[in-house]
Design a protein around this motif. Structure first.
Motif, mmCIF file in Angstrom:
data_model
loop_
_atom_site.group_PDB
_atom_site.id
_atom_site.type_symbol
_atom_site.label_atom_id
_atom_site.label_comp_id
_atom_site.label_asym_id
_atom_site.label_seq_id
_atom_site.Cartn_x
_atom_site.Cartn_y
_atom_site.Cartn_z
ATOM 1 N N GLU A 157 0.731 -1.222 -0.211
ATOM 2 C CA GLU A 157 0.195 -0.126 -0.495
ATOM 3 C C GLU A 157 1.275 1.403 0.289
ATOM 4 O O GLU A 157 0.477 2.412 -0.494
ATOM 5 N N ASN A 193 -6.701 -1.305 11.653
ATOM 6 C CA ASN A 193 -7.555 -0.560 10.785
ATOM 7 C C ASN A 193 -5.964 0.262 10.693
ATOM 8 O O ASN A 193 -6.232 1.538 10.168
ATOM 9 N N ASN A 212 -5.608 1.980 6.710
ATOM 10 C CA ASN A 212 -6.733 2.805 6.184
ATOM 11 C C ASN A 212 -5.416 4.796 6.771
ATOM 12 O O ASN A 212 -5.788 5.014 6.197
ATOM 13 N N THR A 251 -4.335 7.589 4.727
ATOM 14 C CA THR A 251 -5.454 8.958 5.309
ATOM 15 C C THR A 251 -4.633 9.800 5.507
ATOM 16 O O THR A 251 -4.552 10.801 5.556
#
Length: 353
Positions: free
Chosen positions: A127, A286, A289, A293
């Protein structure tokens, strides 16, 4: 040639030798049979001697396939080796400041805190593609363990190599680590838009509430209830639980064994001082994420990078026709040989009758 080395050269010589030997034997055998037929013409139908063109066709197919196999072994490039291309990279410089002091071997996050962090970071790396990543490690001292790189594969190798023994200075000095981080962040090696990820259990509070003046995330590793520290000395092969007097005890419940705690309240205050975020790796589900962010809130660096163009492997374009030639030699010519021999036998039967 990508694979031009001693092994491929030796294999090529062996293949050419075998092909030459096969050719010599085939021609010699055909020549001897033909000479015998000329000497004894009355037996000309008793031998199903294949015509010369057939033998030559077999030899050509075999030699052609060998030459193509040799070329495929060398794996020639189908693009110029000096070709360059420009690639636009947009991302953030992320530098991980990782605590590798002995307390990171506490087992409250099984198998231990450092291993758990490594597993989490490795799972997040896909990611983080497109960003430049670096590693600073610290214990009693600190140093730049992995320079900034956009190569995720190379960075993952550095992550796997993290260990409490990579820094000989024992203890923990967070203040030195933050100052080292600031020094590197101000250098020309780091680009304008950056993010610092501090990974620690917070046991050392020498940095107090140090103001870093750069975007910061703190990852707390461990639990507030704490855990004992298991360590194995690879040189002496002695293992046990670390005590207050730096000895190894076999019993984790011994009163001398250290119980290491995650100092969460301190790390939250440090994150607040730097307008950063605090995450507890033991409870966050998470994490990916949240870091994405954070990255999306930071302006991206855009760079034109000059790199070598990919060199396309060319072995496939030679290996395929080599296999086709081998298939022709095995099937079509063998079928022709069988038909020729059947005709010869029929002629022989008529002469006998």
């Amino acid at each position: 040639m990508k694979n031009l080395n001693l092994l491929t050269i030796v294999l090529s010589i062996c293949l050419f030798f075998l092909a030459g030997y096969y050719t010599f034997i085939k021609l010699l055998f055909w020549k001897k049979l033909k000479a015998f037929e000329n000497k004894v013409p009355e037996f000309q139908f008793k031998f199903a001697i294949l015509p010369r063109w057939f033998t030559l066709a077999k030899i050509c197919l075999i030699l052609g396939s060998v030459i193509l196999v040799v070329i495929s072994l060398m794996n020639p490039h189908l693009s110029r080796t000096n070709e360059k291309e420009e690639k636009l990279i947009q991302g953030v410089d992320i530098i991980f400041v990782v605590d590798v002091s002995l307390s990171m071997y506490a087992v409250d996050l099984p198998p231990n805190r450092l291993t758990r962090f490594k597993e989490i970071l490795l799972s997040l790396l896909p990611e983080l593609q497109g960003n430049r990543l670096g590693l600073i490690t610290f214990a009693g001292s600190s140093f730049l363990y992995c320079p900034m790189t956009s190569d995720i594969s190379a960075f993952s190798d550095y992550v796997r190599g993290l260990d409490v023994d990579i820094i000989p200075d024992k203890g923990t000095n967070l203040l030195k680590a933050l100052k080292k981080t600031e020094e590197i962040l101000k250098s020309k090696k780091i680009q304008k838009n950056k993010l610092v990820v501090l990974v620690t259990d917070g046991e050392d509070q020498s940095a107090s509430l140090y103001k870093l003046n750069f975007p910061l995330m703190i990852w707390g590793v461990g639990t507030t209830r704490g855990g004992v520290i298991f360590y194995k000395d690879e040189t002496s092969n002695i293992s046990g639980y670390v005590s207050k007097d730096r000895k190894l005890y076999p019993n984790p419940n011994d009163g001398q064994v250290i119980l290491s705690h995650l100092e969460e309240s301190y790390l939250k205050k440090l994150a607040l001082k730097n307008d950063g975020d605090y995450l507890n790796l033991s409870v966050e589900s998470n994490l990916g994420n949240k870091i994405l962010t954070k990255l999306n809130s930071i302006e991206k660096n855009a760079n034109q990078v000059l790199q070598d163009a990919l060199k396309k492997d060319g072995y496939f374009y030679f290996l395929t026709p080599a296999l086709i030639l081998m298939l022709l030699e095995i099937t079509l010519l063998e079928i022709s040989s069988q038909k020729f021999q059947k005709k010869s036998l029929k002629k022989l039967e008529k002469t006998v009758v």
